[in-house]
Motif scaffolding. Structure first.
Motif: not given
Length: 205
Positions: A168-195
């Motif tokens: 939410w903070s990244r979207v509010v600060l307009r550093a990222h779009t919602l899609a970029q945040v969701v993609a990052g969250s899924l990548f970190g929480g699923v792929v990186m944590a899975g690795i």
């Protein structure tokens, strides 16, 4: 109007605090410090986690701050997508050097596994960055929160609330779009944590 203005200022201030408090170097440092928890010898083995954090987080951040100071990079969050690839490659070089040092120092396999998971994350972010600005903040907090819950147990599940908060903070600060945040969250929480999970099963006795 005044009340609305105050609400916006509070929202932006909260978003800025979340962004700074849970920026990747901070989050990943904590993640590395607790990484030896799954093996015997903890907390003495936290020293290896600290050594890993030196190469994974501290040195890249210091170099980044120098680049910001020299005007080569816009800010320490590398807001300009075009500047991300060289910064990530610089970080990757430091991390790989750290892996060599950790291996030579006889670091626990749990620390090595965590660093390798970070390597996977940095490589993917570096590959994507020239084309799309996936959120590194979201990836880092998602990976760290999921790994912490897997390591420490279900009682730590509330840590997962940090994922939408930081996103939410990244979207509010307009550093990222919602899609970029969701993609990052899924990548970190699923792929990186899975690795990390797979490497832990493979490397940690």
């Amino acid at each position: 109007m005044a009340a609305s203005g105050r609400a916006i200022r509070v929202k932006n201030k909260t978003a800025r605090w979340l962004t700074e408090a849970f920026q990747p170097p901070v989050v990943v440092t904590v993640q590395l410090l607790i990484s030896p928890l799954v093996q015997d010898g903890f907390p003495a083995t936290m020293a290896y986690g600290a050594l890993a954090a030196l190469f994974v987080c501290v040195l890249p951040l210091l170099l980044l701050l120098v680049l910001v100071r020299l005007g080569k990079v816009t800010d320490h969050h590398v807001s300009d997508r075009r500047q991300r690839l060289p910064v990530l490659l610089m970080a990757l070089a430091s991390i790989l050097a750290g892996l060599l040092v950790l291996t030579a120092a006889g670091a626990p396999a749990s620390v090595i596994a965590m660093v390798l998971a970070v390597v996977g994350g940095v490589v993917v972010l570096a590959a994507v960055s020239p084309f799309w600005k996936m959120s590194g903040h979201a990836a880092a907090i998602s990976c760290s929160a999921v790994v912490a819950v897997l390591m420490l147990g279900a009682a730590w599940t509330p840590l997962l609330l940090l994922i939408p908060a930081v996103g939410w903070s990244r979207v509010v600060l307009r550093a990222h779009t919602l899609a970029q945040v969701v993609a990052g969250s899924l990548f970190g929480g699923v792929v990186m944590a899975g690795i990390w999970w797979l490497l832990r099963l493979w490397l940690v006795p």
